[in-house]
Design an enzyme around this catalytic site. Structure first.
Site, mmCIF file in Angstrom:
data_model
loop_
_atom_site.group_PDB
_atom_site.id
_atom_site.type_symbol
_atom_site.label_atom_id
_atom_site.label_comp_id
_atom_site.label_asym_id
_atom_site.label_seq_id
_atom_site.Cartn_x
_atom_site.Cartn_y
_atom_site.Cartn_z
ATOM 1 N N GLY A 91 88.263 24.911 44.802
ATOM 2 C CA GLY A 91 89.426 25.781 44.890
ATOM 3 C C GLY A 91 89.419 26.918 43.878
ATOM 4 C CB THR A 92 88.646 27.029 40.268
ATOM 5 O OG1 THR A 92 89.576 25.986 39.959
ATOM 6 C CG2 THR A 92 88.653 28.065 39.164
ATOM 7 C CB CYS A 110 95.494 22.842 32.353
ATOM 8 S SG CYS A 110 95.989 23.523 33.892
ATOM 9 C CG ASN A 167 99.519 23.019 41.515
ATOM 10 O OD1 ASN A 167 99.882 24.119 41.916
ATOM 11 N ND2 ASN A 167 99.240 22.787 40.254
#
Ligand SMILES: Cc1ncc(COP(=O)(O)O)c(C=O)c1O
Length: 382
Positions: free
Chosen positions: A71-72, A326, A152
């Site tokens: 995805g990134t 994160c 998300n």
């Protein structure tokens, strides 16, 4: 101690059938698809077949699929690649305040380092972007809009098809980060997003980590962000991760058309969790009750913080998250929670439960028996 894993938006385990399909590509089929000899040609044939299979599930042309590391990378290629391609046409980009950092940090980088102008659309208390706010934000120099399909952290599902239609009518490219959406909402065809670019990854849908794809509607050809060989038709350099690509394709074929996160199974479980939250003092459901990923329940807890809550839940065997992985370990409230206009004293206390296909009623009952105690213990200790 029992483990209750309620963090499937962070990642999912590898499905055994997907794993079995990948294994030959970690063993006997190890050739480089770019090699001209028969060992390489065998790998090339499988890679080509994987692209055809992907295109078949997505309902697009094989040439519209670029395999990536997830995805990134897909979001980076979509945003950096398109912005750089179109910079002579205009330098205005639009995104939303609640995007994953894979999108938000790309857009901010372009604004800070490459002279682009960025508009971050606000959201309402449920986390929804208003179609009218996009209409108002588009300017003659707007070249790209990026709004996620589903969030998300809080699970809010955006009106992506409508946002995409606005972009199309105004001649602006539209990217959607659909990483959290695939496998959770019914999928017919990639065109249902009205998007020119769609980011997808495997590991949120019982596939391998480090594998995904970017759909790019022909004839769009974003500038590459990785330089090297001419792989993926000059769009993504680097020897292909054949095992990962096979895992990704299997995942799509098995779990996307009919979502692996089945509504009929998960709705009663998450409804029950929401009912539990409603009965707890100082606990507030966060996100949209109507437009929500069926597996996701997020909430804020007055008089506490996410780190203490997560640690206490973990001590009881419950794996949850504070939204984005994160932000664990930091006391900064997430940008998503801030965008919802949450009171500052609540903003640091987000907990996300995200259920998966193997989640059970017994697990929910266990959480029902533990959560009230955890919440009051943390509240008392703060
Ligand atoms: C909405 C969203 N976009 C992008 C990503 C990044 O995907 P990947 O982990 O495959 O790089 C994630 C992963 O958490 C996500 O939730």
């Amino acid at each position: 101690m029992r483990t209750v894993y309620f963090d499937y938006n962070a990642t999912t385990p590898l499905d055994p059938q997907v794993r079995a399909a990948m294994l030959p590509f970690l063993n006997e089929v190890w050739g480089n698809p770019s090699s001209v000899h028969h060992v390489g040609r065998r790998a090339r044939a499988i890679l080509d077949d994987a692209r055809d299979r992907t295109a078949k599930v997505l309902g697009c042309r094989p040439s519209e699929v670029v395999f990536t590391s997830g995805g990134t990378e897909s979001a980076n290629l979509a945003i950096l690649g398109t912005a750089r391609l179109l910079k002579a046409k205009g330098r205005h980009i639009i995104t939303s305040q609640v995007e994953h950092h894979a999108v938000l940090h790309c857009c901010k980088y372009l604004a800070k380092k490459e002279g682009f102008d960025l508009t971050c659309l606000p959201v309402d208390r449920d986390g929804l972007v208003a179609v009218e706010s996009l209409e108002k934000a588009i300017r003659p120099d707007t070249i790209l809009v990026s709004v996620m399909a589903a969030n998300n952290e809080i699970g809010t599902i955006q009106p992506v098809a409508e946002l995409g239609a606005v972009c199309r009518a105004r001649g602006v490219l539209f990217h959607t980060d659909a990483v959290q959406w695939f496998g959770k909402e019914p999928f017919q065809d990639i065109r249902q997003f009205n998007a020119d670019l769609v980011s997808i990854c495997a590991h949120k849908v019982y596939g391998p980590k480090g594998a995904g794809a970017l759909f790019m509607a022909s004839p769009l050809l974003p500038d590459p962000i990785l330089f090297g060989g001419g792989h993926e038709n000059e769009r993504r350099a680097g020897t292909e991760n054949l095992a990962g690509i096979i895992g990704f394709v299997e995942t799509l074929e098995l779990f996307v058309r009919k979502p692996v996160f089945a509504r009929d199974k998960l709705q009663p479980l998450t409804d029950r969790l929401i009912h539990l939250l409603n009965g707890l003092d100082g606990v507030y459901f966060t996100g949209s009750r109507k437009h929500r990923l069926i597996n996701t329940v997020s909430f804020l807890v007055a008089g506490s913080d996410s780190i203490a809550l997560l640690a206490s839940l973990d001590m009881e065997g419950i794996c949850a998250s504070s939204g984005s992985a994160c932000s664990v370990g930091s006391l900064e409230p997430s940008h998503v929670i801030r965008a919802l206009g949450t009171q500052p004293d609540l903003a640091n206390s987000l907990i996300r439960f995200s259920l998966g296909r193997d989640s059970t009623l017994a697990e929910v009952e266990y959480v029902e028996s533990v959560l009230p105690r955890v919440v009051s213990r943390v509240q008392r200790s703060q």
